[in-house]
Design a protein around this motif. Structure first.
Motif, short mmCIF file in Angstrom:
data_model
loop_
_atom_site.label_atom_id
_atom_site.label_comp_id
_atom_site.label_asym_id
_atom_site.label_seq_id
_atom_site.Cartn_x
_atom_site.Cartn_y
_atom_site.Cartn_z
N ASP A 192 12.55 -36.97 44.95
CA ASP A 192 12.51 -36.28 43.66
C ASP A 192 12.45 -37.29 42.51
O ASP A 192 11.68 -37.12 41.56
CB ASP A 192 13.74 -35.38 43.51
N ARG A 193 13.27 -38.35 42.63
CA ARG A 193 13.26 -39.37 41.58
C ARG A 193 11.90 -40.06 41.49
O ARG A 193 11.38 -40.28 40.39
CB ARG A 193 14.34 -40.41 41.84
N GLU A 242 9.50 -37.77 39.99
CA GLU A 242 9.71 -37.69 38.54
C GLU A 242 9.18 -38.94 37.84
O GLU A 242 8.52 -38.86 36.80
CB GLU A 242 11.20 -37.52 38.26
N HIS A 243 9.48 -40.13 38.44
CA HIS A 243 8.98 -41.39 37.87
C HIS A 243 7.46 -41.43 37.89
O HIS A 243 6.81 -41.83 36.91
CB HIS A 243 9.56 -42.57 38.66
N SER A 301 5.55 -38.87 37.89
CA SER A 301 5.08 -37.91 36.90
C SER A 301 5.10 -38.51 35.50
O SER A 301 4.15 -38.35 34.72
CB SER A 301 5.93 -36.64 36.96
N LYS A 302 6.22 -39.24 35.21
CA LYS A 302 6.31 -39.89 33.90
C LYS A 302 5.21 -40.93 33.73
O LYS A 302 4.58 -41.03 32.67
CB LYS A 302 7.68 -40.53 33.73
#
Length: 345
Positions: free
Chosen positions: A66-67, A70-71, A73-74
């Protein structure tokens, strides 16, 4: 009969053996069941531990995934943003290129280039010098006007020149013969500007220095003039007392001028301080004369005071003596009174 007895004995032995085997099997089954139950319990505990470990690791893996997602995605959003910025920058560069092309077309006429060079020169002087240290469009007595002058002890003329046409042809030339042709044309243009500046603006009788600056707004043109194959032009300009300068080199000259102006201000302030000190010295001289005069008067007054004190002491002594003599005379008179009375009687 013996056979029957033997058979009975065999049957009895077989029955006993069957009973023993049954009991042995039951005991073995009980032992096997207990062992299997213990093994099953142990296997169950191990499976629970493995399951718990797998669940924990899967949970950690999910968190890491997930991290990272998310990273990622950023980063993806940042890349999209940067791509958008790059797209806008590309569009802006294209617009600037278009504007530069339009500016190049505008600067085609020599008069327009001259005006543009004068504008850049004025902006540079305005950014580097105080307003009283320079003048734009300075006029001489014969009616000639130079683009700017720098005011130091005397006037330093600066005229902007922009020999662009033949320089561009020189840069774009592909063949050596074509390049040599445009080099000669560029040299002819520069020499013409040098001769014009030397003839029009170097006027020591009107307060100028014996040299003048030729301002070239383009660093590339200045480099070609100083370091290119047409470098002999620099010697020619120096012989004519004309100093070619670019925006960078003129900025360095102006920095020196600013330092010189500060030095002149310091010198002027030093003269003012020296004049003030001289005035203070005069005032101090007058004060010393008055002080000496007061000292003289005080010295005389002290002498008179000492003399008066001495006379006062003498006068006091005489008064004391006179008082003593009066007391003696009074005593004698008192002593004689009874005798005088008796004589009268």
């Amino acid at each position: 009969m013996l056979a029957i007895a033997t058979l009975l004995l065999v049957l009895a032995g077989a029955g006993a053996l069957a009973v023993w085997l049954t009991r042995a099997l039951q005991v073995f089954k009980a032992d096997s069941d207990a062992t299997l139950a213990a093994r099953n319990a142990e296997v169950g505990r191990q499976l629970e531990g493995i399951t718990a470990t797998m669940d924990r690791r899967l949970g950690e893996l999910d968190t890491k995934v997930d991290r990272r997602m998310e990273h990622a995605s950023k980063q993806t959003n940042a890349i999209h943003k940067q791509l958008g910025d790059v797209g806008r920058a590309t569009t802006l560069l294209a617009e600037h290129a278009k504007e530069l092309g339009q500016l190049q077309q505008v600067l085609r006429p020599p008069k327009a280039r001259g005006g543009f060079g004068e504008l850049l020169l004025g902006n540079l002087l305005r950014d580097r010098l105080p307003a009283e240290a320079y003048s734009l469009q300075y006029g001489f007595k014969n009616g000639e006007r130079v683009d700017a002058v720098i005011r130091v002890d005397r006037l330093a003329p600066i005229d902007a020149k922009f020999p662009l046409d033949n320089f561009e042809r020189l840069v774009d030339a592909q063949e050596n013969s074509e390049r040599e042709l445009h080099e000669k044309a560029f040299s002819r243009d520069v020499k013409g500007h040098v001769d014009a500046i030397a003839a029009k603006y170097i006027r020591p009788d009107e307060g100028t220095y014996d040299f003048a600056f030729m301002y070239l707004p383009s660093e590339a043109i200045y480099y070609e003039l100083v370091c290119g194959k047409t470098g002999a032009l620099l010697s020619y300009a120096h012989e004519k007392r004309v100093l070619p300068v670019s925006p960078t080199t003129l900025t360095a000259y102006l920095q020196v001028v600013v330092l010189g102006l500060k030095g002149l201000q310091i010198e002027q302030h030093a003269h003012e301080v020296m004049a003030y000190c001289a005035q203070l010295q005069k005032d101090f001289g007058r004060f010393k004369e008055d002080f000496d005069l007061v000292g003289t008067h005080l010295g005389r007054a002290q002498t008179k005071f000492v003399d008066a004190e001495k006379r006062l002491d003498k006068f006091e002594t005489k008064l004391d003596q006179a008082a003593d003599s009066r007391e003696v005379d009074a005593a004698d008179v008192v002593a004689e009174l009874p005798r005088a009375a008796d004589a009268a009687a």
